[in-house]
Design a protein around this motif. Structure first.
Motif, PDB file in Angstrom:
ATOM      1  N   MET A   1      35.494  37.214  28.562  1.00  0.00           N
ATOM      2  CA  MET A   1      34.270  36.596  28.058  1.00  0.00           C
ATOM      3  C   MET A   1      34.156  36.859  26.560  1.00  0.00           C
ATOM      4  O   MET A   1      34.439  37.967  26.116  1.00  0.00           O
ATOM      5  CB  MET A   1      33.052  37.179  28.782  1.00  0.00           C
ATOM      6  N   LYS A   2      33.804  35.870  25.787  1.00  0.00           N
ATOM      7  CA  LYS A   2      33.705  36.025  24.343  1.00  0.00           C
ATOM      8  C   LYS A   2      32.707  37.116  24.004  1.00  0.00           C
ATOM      9  O   LYS A   2      31.686  37.270  24.643  1.00  0.00           O
ATOM     10  CB  LYS A   2      33.277  34.692  23.719  1.00  0.00           C
ATOM     11  N   SER A   3      33.023  37.911  22.992  1.00  0.00           N
ATOM     12  CA  SER A   3      32.212  39.074  22.661  1.00  0.00           C
ATOM     13  C   SER A   3      30.799  38.719  22.234  1.00  0.00           C
ATOM     14  O   SER A   3      29.918  39.571  22.248  1.00  0.00           O
ATOM     15  CB  SER A   3      32.903  39.881  21.551  1.00  0.00           C
ATOM     16  N   ASP A   4      30.558  37.478  21.806  1.00  0.00           N
ATOM     17  CA  ASP A   4      29.210  37.061  21.422  1.00  0.00           C
ATOM     18  C   ASP A   4      28.278  36.965  22.629  1.00  0.00           C
ATOM     19  O   ASP A   4      27.062  37.027  22.471  1.00  0.00           O
ATOM     20  CB  ASP A   4      29.241  35.687  20.735  1.00  0.00           C
ATOM     21  N   ASP A  61      27.853  26.744  25.901  1.00  0.00           N
ATOM     22  CA  ASP A  61      28.566  26.970  24.643  1.00  0.00           C
ATOM     23  C   ASP A  61      27.776  27.899  23.721  1.00  0.00           C
ATOM     24  O   ASP A  61      28.353  28.731  23.020  1.00  0.00           O
ATOM     25  CB  ASP A  61      28.824  25.640  23.922  1.00  0.00           C
ATOM     26  N   TYR A  62      26.460  27.764  23.719  1.00  0.00           N
ATOM     27  CA  TYR A  62      25.629  28.641  22.896  1.00  0.00           C
ATOM     28  C   TYR A  62      25.689  30.074  23.419  1.00  0.00           C
ATOM     29  O   TYR A  62      25.812  31.028  22.645  1.00  0.00           O
ATOM     30  CB  TYR A  62      24.188  28.145  22.891  1.00  0.00           C
ATOM     31  N   LEU A  63      25.605  30.214  24.733  1.00  0.00           N
ATOM     32  CA  LEU A  63      25.685  31.544  25.340  1.00  0.00           C
ATOM     33  C   LEU A  63      27.014  32.232  25.010  1.00  0.00           C
ATOM     34  O   LEU A  63      27.074  33.436  24.788  1.00  0.00           O
ATOM     35  CB  LEU A  63      25.529  31.441  26.854  1.00  0.00           C
ATOM     36  N   LEU A  64      28.064  31.461  24.968  1.00  0.00           N
ATOM     37  CA  LEU A  64      29.396  32.013  24.720  1.00  0.00           C
ATOM     38  C   LEU A  64      29.712  32.172  23.237  1.00  0.00           C
ATOM     39  O   LEU A  64      30.782  32.643  22.876  1.00  0.00           O
ATOM     40  CB  LEU A  64      30.457  31.122  25.369  1.00  0.00           C
ATOM     41  N   GLY A  65      28.774  31.742  22.384  1.00  0.00           N
ATOM     42  CA  GLY A  65      29.016  31.858  20.953  1.00  0.00           C
ATOM     43  C   GLY A  65      29.905  30.778  20.383  1.00  0.00           C
ATOM     44  O   GLY A  65      30.382  30.877  19.266  1.00  0.00           O
ATOM     45  N   ASP A  69      24.148  26.043  17.754  1.00  0.00           N
ATOM     46  CA  ASP A  69      22.974  25.277  18.178  1.00  0.00           C
ATOM     47  C   ASP A  69      22.702  25.545  19.655  1.00  0.00           C
ATOM     48  O   ASP A  69      23.614  25.456  20.481  1.00  0.00           O
ATOM     49  CB  ASP A  69      23.223  23.777  17.964  1.00  0.00           C
ATOM     50  N   PRO A  70      21.438  25.869  20.025  1.00  0.00           N
ATOM     51  CA  PRO A  70      21.120  26.159  21.435  1.00  0.00           C
ATOM     52  C   PRO A  70      21.498  25.037  22.389  1.00  0.00           C
ATOM     53  O   PRO A  70      21.793  25.282  23.557  1.00  0.00           O
ATOM     54  CB  PRO A  70      19.601  26.377  21.410  1.00  0.00           C
ATOM     55  N   ASP A  71      21.489  23.793  21.895  1.00  0.00           N
ATOM     56  CA  ASP A  71      21.854  22.665  22.747  1.00  0.00           C
ATOM     57  C   ASP A  71      23.358  22.434  22.803  1.00  0.00           C
ATOM     58  O   ASP A  71      23.828  21.521  23.481  1.00  0.00           O
ATOM     59  CB  ASP A  71      21.164  21.380  22.266  1.00  0.00           C
ATOM     60  N   THR A 155      20.288  38.853  16.315  1.00  0.00           N
ATOM     61  CA  THR A 155      20.535  37.540  15.721  1.00  0.00           C
ATOM     62  C   THR A 155      21.925  37.492  15.083  1.00  0.00           C
ATOM     63  O   THR A 155      22.565  36.453  15.024  1.00  0.00           O
ATOM     64  CB  THR A 155      19.469  37.239  14.647  1.00  0.00           C
ATOM     65  N   PHE A 156      22.393  38.646  14.616  1.00  0.00           N
ATOM     66  CA  PHE A 156      23.689  38.733  13.941  1.00  0.00           C
ATOM     67  C   PHE A 156      24.736  39.332  14.870  1.00  0.00           C
ATOM     68  O   PHE A 156      24.456  40.283  15.598  1.00  0.00           O
ATOM     69  CB  PHE A 156      23.568  39.597  12.684  1.00  0.00           C
ATOM     70  N   SER A 157      25.935  38.794  14.832  1.00  0.00           N
ATOM     71  CA  SER A 157      27.005  39.324  15.673  1.00  0.00           C
ATOM     72  C   SER A 157      27.636  40.572  15.065  1.00  0.00           C
ATOM     73  O   SER A 157      28.197  41.398  15.774  1.00  0.00           O
ATOM     74  CB  SER A 157      28.082  38.252  15.892  1.00  0.00           C
ATOM     75  N   ILE A 158      27.541  40.721  13.738  1.00  0.00           N
ATOM     76  CA  ILE A 158      28.073  41.910  13.073  1.00  0.00           C
ATOM     77  C   ILE A 158      26.953  42.932  12.945  1.00  0.00           C
ATOM     78  O   ILE A 158      25.892  42.616  12.406  1.00  0.00           O
ATOM     79  CB  ILE A 158      28.633  41.562  11.681  1.00  0.00           C
ATOM     80  N   PRO A 159      27.138  44.156  13.406  1.00  0.00           N
ATOM     81  CA  PRO A 159      26.090  45.176  13.320  1.00  0.00           C
ATOM     82  C   PRO A 159      25.783  45.561  11.881  1.00  0.00           C
ATOM     83  O   PRO A 159      26.573  45.287  10.968  1.00  0.00           O
ATOM     84  CB  PRO A 159      26.668  46.354  14.110  1.00  0.00           C
TER      85      PRO A 159
END
Length: 223
Positions: A1-4, A61-65, A69-71, A155-159
């Motif tokens: 699963m993608k890390s996002d 696609d949004y869930l997986l990063g 766009d949420p849609d 909101t950001f993927s990088i800590p």
């Protein structure tokens, strides 16, 4: 699963304002399992991915990063509004006239920069300059975003730790790559031969903004 996925899954729940216990109940899993998904300890199956997408009203696609766009839309040129598009999102208020002036100086100057990039005929030069400028905006947005400790950093993927340093490093890389292109035949240097007079003549609407931006920057650097 993608890390996002863990980050986005946790972010959506917090934005919805519900507890992990309530979210787990709605999603048909135990709280412990949902906690593992949100922390990236375990990977979910396709059925959970679909349930989560339906529950939060976003695309898989949004869930997986895979999409910002949420849609799940992929932006095209026509999808992006013009900088001066009408609407409340274009207004700058509450801090006097300075934000409005600076916004116009930056936006108008960028019109000149990107027109020169188009004339250069170099996709690589455009890529590096764009990367530098976008990262500069990202970097300052992130600093402003962090002013309020209540803002959700998911909101950001990088800590936070190392994020600004990474941004600086990437900007320096973009600058170095752009400078190396000075000697490349792929850049049509004759097309971007400019002077103060030619800029004023070619960009009558934007030249004064660019010259003001240059002066403001150099005055600040000299100080």
């Amino acid at each position: 699963m993608k890390s996002d996925f863990p980050r986005v899954l946790s972010l959506l729940r917090k934005e919805k304002g519900i507890s992990q216990k309530d979210a787990a109940k709605e999603l048909g899993v135990s709280q412990a399992l949902l906690s593992h998904y949100e922390k990236g300890i375990r990977e979910c199956g396709l059925d959970f991915l679909i349930r989560a997408a339906d529950f939060y009203g976003v695309s898989a696609d949004y869930l997986l990063g895979r999409s910002a766009d949420p849609d799940g839309m992929t932006l095209t040129v026509d999808d992006i509004p013009e900088p001066d598009a009408a609407g409340k999102e274009n207004t700058v208020s509450g801090a006097g006239v300075l934000p409005i002036i600076n916004k116009k100086l930056i936006a108008n100057s960028l019109n000149v920069v990107f027109d020169l990039l188009a004339k250069s005929g170099s996709k690589e030069l455009t890529k590096q300059v764009s990367g530098y400028l976008m990262t500069a905006v990202y970097r300052m947005f992130r600093i402003i975003y962090a002013f309020n400790p209540k803002n959700n950093m998911n909101t950001f993927s990088i800590p936070n730790a190392g994020a600004l340093e990474s941004a600086d490093a990437y900007m320096k890389s973009c600058e170095a790559k752009a400078r190396r292109l000075e000697k490349e035949d792929s850049v049509k240097t004759d097309n971007i031969s400019v002077s103060s007079e030619s800029i004023a003549r070619t960009y009558p609407l934007f030249a004064s903004s660019l010259f003001s931006l240059i002066k403001n920057c150099e005055d600040s650097m000299e100080k």
